[in-house]
Design a protein around this motif. Structure first.
Motif, PDB file in Angstrom:
ATOM      1  N   ARG A 139      21.442   4.640  13.136  1.00  0.00           N
ATOM      2  CA  ARG A 139      20.744   3.556  13.607  1.00  0.00           C
ATOM      3  C   ARG A 139      21.460   3.926  15.049  1.00  0.00           C
ATOM      4  NH1 ARG A 139      20.759  -2.043   9.734  1.00  0.00           N
ATOM      5  NH2 ARG A 139      19.287  -1.266   8.392  1.00  0.00           N
ATOM      6  N   MET A 140      21.793   3.967  15.559  1.00  0.00           N
ATOM      7  CA  MET A 140      22.697   3.618  16.856  1.00  0.00           C
ATOM      8  C   MET A 140      22.371   4.897  17.404  1.00  0.00           C
ATOM      9  SD  MET A 140      24.176   0.793  17.690  1.00  0.00           S
ATOM     10  CE  MET A 140      22.529   0.061  16.470  1.00  0.00           C
ATOM     11  N   LEU A 141      22.788   6.013  17.287  1.00  0.00           N
ATOM     12  CA  LEU A 141      22.088   7.185  17.473  1.00  0.00           C
ATOM     13  C   LEU A 141      20.129   7.388  17.768  1.00  0.00           C
ATOM     14  CD1 LEU A 141      23.807   9.977  15.210  1.00  0.00           C
ATOM     15  CD2 LEU A 141      23.895   9.483  17.398  1.00  0.00           C
ATOM     16  N   THR A 142      19.895   6.615  16.401  1.00  0.00           N
ATOM     17  CA  THR A 142      18.602   6.961  16.997  1.00  0.00           C
ATOM     18  C   THR A 142      18.026   5.592  17.925  1.00  0.00           C
ATOM     19  OG1 THR A 142      18.542   6.727  14.548  1.00  0.00           O
ATOM     20  CG2 THR A 142      16.344   6.133  15.449  1.00  0.00           C
ATOM     21  N   ALA A 143      18.400   4.433  17.611  1.00  0.00           N
ATOM     22  CA  ALA A 143      18.817   4.009  19.252  1.00  0.00           C
ATOM     23  C   ALA A 143      18.324   4.910  20.842  1.00  0.00           C
ATOM     24  CB  ALA A 143      19.032   2.718  19.078  1.00  0.00           C
ATOM     25  N   ALA A 144      19.138   4.875  20.528  1.00  0.00           N
ATOM     26  CA  ALA A 144      19.905   6.014  21.817  1.00  0.00           C
ATOM     27  C   ALA A 144      18.875   6.915  22.577  1.00  0.00           C
ATOM     28  CB  ALA A 144      21.405   6.367  21.624  1.00  0.00           C
ATOM     29  N   ARG A 145      18.499   7.838  21.083  1.00  0.00           N
ATOM     30  CA  ARG A 145      17.525   8.528  21.109  1.00  0.00           C
ATOM     31  C   ARG A 145      15.926   8.134  22.154  1.00  0.00           C
ATOM     32  NH1 ARG A 145      15.399  12.448  16.543  1.00  0.00           N
ATOM     33  NH2 ARG A 145      14.140  13.819  17.920  1.00  0.00           N
ATOM     34  N   LEU A 146      15.553   6.878  21.137  1.00  0.00           N
ATOM     35  CA  LEU A 146      14.750   5.979  21.493  1.00  0.00           C
ATOM     36  C   LEU A 146      14.554   5.787  23.120  1.00  0.00           C
ATOM     37  CD1 LEU A 146      13.722   4.239  18.561  1.00  0.00           C
ATOM     38  CD2 LEU A 146      12.298   6.393  19.373  1.00  0.00           C
ATOM     39  N   LEU A 147      16.056   5.062  23.600  1.00  0.00           N
ATOM     40  CA  LEU A 147      16.198   4.117  24.673  1.00  0.00           C
ATOM     41  C   LEU A 147      16.480   5.540  25.857  1.00  0.00           C
ATOM     42  CD1 LEU A 147      18.713   1.856  23.502  1.00  0.00           C
ATOM     43  CD2 LEU A 147      16.373   1.623  24.389  1.00  0.00           C
ATOM     44  N   ARG A 148      16.502   6.949  25.220  1.00  0.00           N
ATOM     45  CA  ARG A 148      16.437   7.815  26.542  1.00  0.00           C
ATOM     46  C   ARG A 148      15.254   8.878  26.822  1.00  0.00           C
ATOM     47  NH1 ARG A 148      20.187   8.449  30.841  1.00  0.00           N
ATOM     48  NH2 ARG A 148      20.072  10.987  31.194  1.00  0.00           N
ATOM     49  N   ASP A 149      14.459   8.693  25.678  1.00  0.00           N
ATOM     50  CA  ASP A 149      13.378   9.751  25.834  1.00  0.00           C
ATOM     51  C   ASP A 149      12.501   9.234  25.382  1.00  0.00           C
ATOM     52  OD1 ASP A 149      15.239  11.400  25.948  1.00  0.00           O
ATOM     53  OD2 ASP A 149      15.720  11.708  23.515  1.00  0.00           O
ATOM     54  N   THR A 150      11.738   7.578  25.215  1.00  0.00           N
ATOM     55  CA  THR A 150      11.266   7.040  25.364  1.00  0.00           C
ATOM     56  C   THR A 150      11.034   6.191  26.136  1.00  0.00           C
ATOM     57  OG1 THR A 150      11.473   5.579  23.737  1.00  0.00           O
ATOM     58  CG2 THR A 150      10.956   7.945  23.058  1.00  0.00           C
ATOM     59  N   ASP A 151       9.524   4.947  26.335  1.00  0.00           N
ATOM     60  CA  ASP A 151       9.845   3.412  27.249  1.00  0.00           C
ATOM     61  C   ASP A 151       9.513   2.993  25.839  1.00  0.00           C
ATOM     62  OD1 ASP A 151       9.667   5.060  29.506  1.00  0.00           O
ATOM     63  OD2 ASP A 151       7.541   5.713  29.417  1.00  0.00           O
ATOM     64  N   THR A 152      10.035   3.229  24.950  1.00  0.00           N
ATOM     65  CA  THR A 152       9.338   2.154  23.977  1.00  0.00           C
ATOM     66  C   THR A 152      10.207   0.939  24.029  1.00  0.00           C
ATOM     67  OG1 THR A 152       9.704   3.613  21.864  1.00  0.00           O
ATOM     68  CG2 THR A 152       9.857   1.357  21.160  1.00  0.00           C
ATOM     69  N   PRO A 153       9.364  -0.660  24.100  1.00  0.00           N
ATOM     70  CA  PRO A 153      10.061  -1.825  24.320  1.00  0.00           C
ATOM     71  C   PRO A 153      10.913  -1.960  23.554  1.00  0.00           C
ATOM     72  CG  PRO A 153       7.635  -1.961  24.256  1.00  0.00           C
ATOM     73  CD  PRO A 153       7.892  -0.936  23.730  1.00  0.00           C
ATOM     74  N   LEU A 154      12.439  -2.394  23.840  1.00  0.00           N
ATOM     75  CA  LEU A 154      14.025  -2.980  23.368  1.00  0.00           C
ATOM     76  C   LEU A 154      13.229  -3.494  22.171  1.00  0.00           C
ATOM     77  CD1 LEU A 154      16.220  -4.027  25.923  1.00  0.00           C
ATOM     78  CD2 LEU A 154      15.571  -1.488  25.122  1.00  0.00           C
ATOM     79  N   ALA A 155      12.486  -4.611  22.128  1.00  0.00           N
ATOM     80  CA  ALA A 155      11.930  -5.205  20.835  1.00  0.00           C
ATOM     81  C   ALA A 155      11.705  -4.673  20.138  1.00  0.00           C
ATOM     82  CB  ALA A 155      11.280  -6.607  20.876  1.00  0.00           C
ATOM     83  N   SER A 156      10.886  -2.646  20.040  1.00  0.00           N
ATOM     84  CA  SER A 156      10.356  -2.462  19.340  1.00  0.00           C
ATOM     85  C   SER A 156      11.483  -1.444  18.863  1.00  0.00           C
ATOM     86  CB  SER A 156       9.257  -2.060  19.520  1.00  0.00           C
ATOM     87  OG  SER A 156       8.250  -2.392  19.932  1.00  0.00           O
ATOM     88  N   VAL A 157      12.471  -0.924  19.796  1.00  0.00           N
ATOM     89  CA  VAL A 157      13.523   0.102  19.411  1.00  0.00           C
ATOM     90  C   VAL A 157      14.060  -0.664  18.156  1.00  0.00           C
ATOM     91  CG1 VAL A 157      15.737   0.837  20.155  1.00  0.00           C
ATOM     92  CG2 VAL A 157      13.227   1.019  21.303  1.00  0.00           C
ATOM     93  N   ALA A 158      14.908  -2.189  18.055  1.00  0.00           N
ATOM     94  CA  ALA A 158      15.114  -2.691  16.844  1.00  0.00           C
ATOM     95  C   ALA A 158      15.039  -2.996  16.151  1.00  0.00           C
ATOM     96  CB  ALA A 158      15.414  -4.547  18.373  1.00  0.00           C
ATOM     97  N   HIS A 159      13.605  -3.202  15.947  1.00  0.00           N
ATOM     98  CA  HIS A 159      12.907  -2.879  14.891  1.00  0.00           C
ATOM     99  C   HIS A 159      12.836  -1.494  14.131  1.00  0.00           C
ATOM    100  CE1 HIS A 159      10.161  -6.825  16.373  1.00  0.00           C
ATOM    101  NE2 HIS A 159      11.302  -7.230  15.558  1.00  0.00           N
ATOM    102  N   LYS A 160      12.435  -0.859  14.736  1.00  0.00           N
ATOM    103  CA  LYS A 160      13.063   0.492  14.064  1.00  0.00           C
ATOM    104  C   LYS A 160      13.687   1.119  13.616  1.00  0.00           C
ATOM    105  CE  LYS A 160       8.994   3.154  17.276  1.00  0.00           C
ATOM    106  NZ  LYS A 160       8.167   3.837  17.061  1.00  0.00           N
ATOM    107  N   VAL A 161      15.326   0.504  13.928  1.00  0.00           N
ATOM    108  CA  VAL A 161      16.485   0.575  13.626  1.00  0.00           C
ATOM    109  C   VAL A 161      17.393  -0.622  12.448  1.00  0.00           C
ATOM    110  CG1 VAL A 161      16.780   2.492  15.466  1.00  0.00           C
ATOM    111  CG2 VAL A 161      17.378   0.060  15.774  1.00  0.00           C
ATOM    112  N   GLY A 162      16.201  -0.963  12.233  1.00  0.00           N
ATOM    113  CA  GLY A 162      16.489  -2.308  11.423  1.00  0.00           C
ATOM    114  C   GLY A 162      16.612  -3.619  11.324  1.00  0.00           C
ATOM    115  N   TYR A 163      16.846  -3.816  13.094  1.00  0.00           N
ATOM    116  CA  TYR A 163      17.543  -4.987  13.935  1.00  0.00           C
ATOM    117  C   TYR A 163      15.967  -6.349  13.863  1.00  0.00           C
ATOM    118  CZ  TYR A 163      21.703  -3.384  14.648  1.00  0.00           C
ATOM    119  OH  TYR A 163      23.163  -2.504  13.711  1.00  0.00           O
ATOM    120  N   GLN A 164      16.139  -7.840  13.009  1.00  0.00           N
ATOM    121  CA  GLN A 164      15.025  -8.727  13.318  1.00  0.00           C
ATOM    122  C   GLN A 164      14.895  -9.073  14.263  1.00  0.00           C
ATOM    123  OE1 GLN A 164      12.672  -8.508  10.623  1.00  0.00           O
ATOM    124  NE2 GLN A 164      13.710  -6.533  10.366  1.00  0.00           N
TER     125      GLN A 164
END
Length: 304
Positions: free
Chosen positions: A247-272
């Motif tokens: 989950r953390m590796l996936t989040a790091a990749r999304l944060l680094r390589d995309t403009d996905t909002p933080l709330a969406s990143v959180a949901h994509k890796v299992g955090y409500q």
């Protein structure tokens, strides 16, 4: 879900760097530690790789050597040759001389400084894949295409080489894992254990899901106890611990390589909640997600 491809993609940043080096014997070249994964491909001729510890490695045309941890080493045309060069940006690509000609492609893959993965961590400092016409046909095919693009540059060569280098690291690692399979332990064994592989694929495919050990055991087709034992023995940690890591590796990749909002990143890796995600992420990487996204020194640039 291809676990090997996803794992490499999660810890990679930027494009691979490479250079073609032609040397005429006698020659000796030192390579310092690099903050990434280095590689050498011997296109013509031969040479020796001398590691900091252990026996020298005899490299022949068609051989590939991968340095997963960017270890320092020396390349020489002969074990009797002194080291006279230091790898550095801007150095001559060809140095003439009276002796036998060797041609090598040398380079490195950039890695995120704060991203790591147990699969990469357990690899040896040097992975030598000797050329063999009857083994690793896909890897040999990539090397043939690389050599052809280098020998006769044409329209699109730069893009072709970049794509082939992307493929090279995957095929080299796949070849090494396949070679380890008969006596495999660790991640090499994980890729040959159908129960562990099934669980890894499930976690990689849906890191946002609130997985439980019984659910993962059902996917693996084994009991909870059996899954826990086999997963820890190969992957190096329990299934739910690996889930958090992924989950953390996936989040790091999304944060680094995309403009996905933080709330969406959180949901994509299992955090409500964004708050819970930020707390977990900072515990893992030492930076809040927003700061990590804009931190300029996360990737390790490598010059060849």
């Amino acid at each position: 879900m291809d676990v090997l491809s996803e794992t490499i993609a999660a810890i990679r940043t930027g494009d691979p760097t490479s250079g073609l080096f032609v040397r005429h014997a006698p020659w000796g070249r030192a390579y310092p530690v690099v903050p990434g994964t280095g590689f050498h491909v011997v296109l013509h001729g031969s040479c020796w790789l001398i590691p900091p510890a252990g026996d020298p490695i005899d490299l022949r045309a068609g051989d590939v050597v991968l340095m997963p941890h960017g270890a320092d080493h020396v390349l020489v045309d002969s074990l009797d040759t002194a080291v006279t060069e230091q790898a550095h940006p801007g150095e001559p690509r060809e140095i003439p001389g009276p002796g036998i000609r060797s041609e090598l492609m040398c380079g490195a893959y950039e890695l995120g400084r704060r991203r790591s993965h147990p699969m990469l961590e357990e690899l040896p400092d040097f992975i030598h894949l000797p050329a063999h016409p009857s083994r690793h046909a896909a890897l040999r095919g990539v090397l043939d295409l690389l050599a052809a693009e280098i020998a006769e540059p044409r329209a699109g060569t730069d893009a072709a080489i970049a794509t082939l280098l992307e493929t090279l690291v995957l095929f080299a690692l796949r070849a090494w894992f396949e070679d380890q399979a008969p006596t495999s332990t660790g991640w090499a064994a994980a890729f040959t254990d159908p129960a562990v592989t099934a669980v890894l694929r499930a976690i990689h495919a849906a890191p946002e899901r609130a997985w439980t050990v019984p659910e993962l055991g059902a996917i693996a087709g084994v009991s909870r106890a059996t899954l826990g034992r086999r997963f820890a023995a190969t992957v190096g940690e329990p299934p739910l611990s690996y889930l958090t890591r992924w989950r953390m590796l996936t989040a790091a990749r999304l944060l680094r390589d995309t403009d996905t909002p933080l709330a969406s990143v959180a949901h994509k890796v299992g955090y409500q909640s964004e708050f819970a995600f930020a707390k977990a992420f900072k515990r893992e990487y030492g930076l809040a997600p927003g700061r990590y996204r804009h931190h300029e020194d996360d990737s390790a640039a490598v010059a060849v």
